[in-house]
Write a protein that holds these residues in place. Structure first.
Motif, PDB file in Angstrom:
ATOM      1  N   SER A 204       5.710 -46.265  25.003  1.00 17.13           N
ATOM      2  CA  SER A 204       4.901 -45.123  25.006  1.00 17.13           C
ATOM      3  C   SER A 204       4.007 -46.216  24.361  1.00 17.13           C
ATOM      4  O   SER A 204       2.552 -46.803  25.130  1.00 17.13           O
ATOM      5  N   ALA A 205       4.092 -46.006  23.706  1.00 19.28           N
ATOM      6  CA  ALA A 205       3.627 -46.450  21.755  1.00 19.28           C
ATOM      7  C   ALA A 205       3.207 -48.225  22.245  1.00 19.28           C
ATOM      8  O   ALA A 205       1.649 -48.872  22.284  1.00 19.28           O
ATOM      9  N   ASN A 208       0.827 -47.959  25.446  1.00 18.12           N
ATOM     10  CA  ASN A 208      -1.040 -47.985  25.168  1.00 18.12           C
ATOM     11  C   ASN A 208      -1.208 -49.237  24.973  1.00 18.12           C
ATOM     12  O   ASN A 208      -3.152 -49.213  24.253  1.00 18.12           O
ATOM     13  N   HIS A 209      -0.896 -50.231  23.707  1.00 19.73           N
ATOM     14  CA  HIS A 209      -1.413 -51.257  23.002  1.00 19.73           C
ATOM     15  C   HIS A 209      -1.605 -52.240  24.034  1.00 19.73           C
ATOM     16  O   HIS A 209      -1.648 -53.533  23.095  1.00 19.73           O
TER      17      HIS A 209
END
Length: 241
Positions: A204-205, A208-209
Motif C-alpha cells: 500500500s505504501a 501511494n508513492h
C-alpha cells in the motif's frame, strides 16, 4: 581467454602488476609466460594482455590491445531485493549480473529475517562487490553493476528521484509481461520481497508513492527466483533475448 577485473587504470603498452588473487588463479590454470588474458577495469571496453612474468605470489602482464566491446542492456534495470536469509543474496546477485542488472538495491523489509548492523552491512557490501566482480568476469560484462548500501524499505520507498518502479505481487491484476509489451524499453526498478513477500502495508505504501503493482504469473515464486524470472521476462519482451 581468462578474463580478470582490475581496479586500476589500464593503457596499451603498460605493465600491470596482478594482485595475489589473480596470480593464484593463473597458477591454478597452469598458465605460462606469453599466454594471453583479458583485463577490464569497469570503465568500459576490455584489454588484451600477455603474461610477462609469473612468480609464486606475483605476476605481471603487458597490455597489448584495446577493444571497445560492451555487453550492456540498452535500458537500465535495478533489482530492489528484500534481504533474504542465509547466502541467497549471493546467488541472486551473481545471476542478476548475468542477466544485465545495472544496480542492485538490498532492502530491509518487514519480513526480512536478516538484520544488518552498520559494521555487518559494510562487510556484506565488500563481499557482494567481490561476487559482482567475479560474475562480470565470467559473463563478459565490462562495466560493473553498482550495489547500494542496504536501506530500510520505508526510507527507500519515499525517494522521488527514481525511475519507474515495479513491485511484483500475486495480488496484482496486470502481469509484468503484459505491461512490458505495451511500453517501450525504459529504465525500471523491479522490487522483490523477502521470504513471505512484502506485507500489505508495504504494498500500500509503495502504491501511494507511485509504484506499479504487477504479477509474475499464477505460481508463487521463491524470493531467489522471482527477481531473476522478472529480469529474464523483461529482456525477452524488450528484445534482448
Amino acid at each position: 581467454m581468462p578474463r580478470f577485473f582490475l581496479q586500476q587504470p589500464l593503457a596499451i603498452g603498460g605493465l600491470v602488476s596482478l594482485p595475489d588473487s589473480i596470480t593464484h588463479h593463473i597458477h591454478v590454470l597452469r598458465m605460462a609466460i606469453g599466454d594471453m588474458v583479458t583485463l577490464f577495469n569497469g570503465e568500459g571496453g576490455e584489454y588484451t594482455a600477455t603474461l610477462a612474468s609469473i612468480e609464486k605470489r606475483r605476476a605481471v602482464a603487458e597490455v597489448k590491445t584495446f577493444s571497445p566491446r560492451e555487453s550492456e542492456l540498452p535500458y537500465a534495470i535495478t533489482l530492489a531485493q528484500g534481504l533474504p536469509e542465509g547466502s541467497k543474496m549471493d546467488w541472486i546477485m551473481e545471476k542478476a549480473v548475468e542477466l544485465g542488472a545495472t544496480t542492485i538495491q538490498p532492502l530491509a523489509a518487514q519480513r526480512s529475517v536478516v538484520r544488518l548492523s552498520a559494521e555487518r552491512a559494510e562487510k556484506k557490501l565488500q563481499h557482494w562487490r567481490g561476487i559482482i566482480e567475479a560474475a562480470a568476469e565470467q559473463c563478459g560484462r565490462n562495466r560493473l553493476p553498482h550495489v547500494c548500501e542496504p536501506v530500510q524499505f520505508g526510507d527507500w520507498i519515499g525517494r522521488q528521484d527514481l525511475h519507474r518502479r515495479i513491485l511484483l505481487t500475486p495480488r496484482a491484476e496486470q502481469s509484468l509481461s503484459d505491461w512490458a509489451r505495451h511500453h517501450p524499453p525504459q529504465a525500471v526498478t523491479v522490487m522483490i520481497g523477502p521470504e513471505g513477500g512484502f506485507t500489505e502495508q508495504e504494498e500500500s505504501a509503495a502504491a501511494n508513492h507511485g509504484v506499479l503493482l504487477l504479477s509474475i504469473g499464477k505460481r508463487v515464486l521463491r524470493t531467489e527466483t522471482a527477481g531473476l524470472a522478472a529480469l529474464a521476462g523483461i529482456n525477452a519482451v524488450w528484445g534482448e533475448f
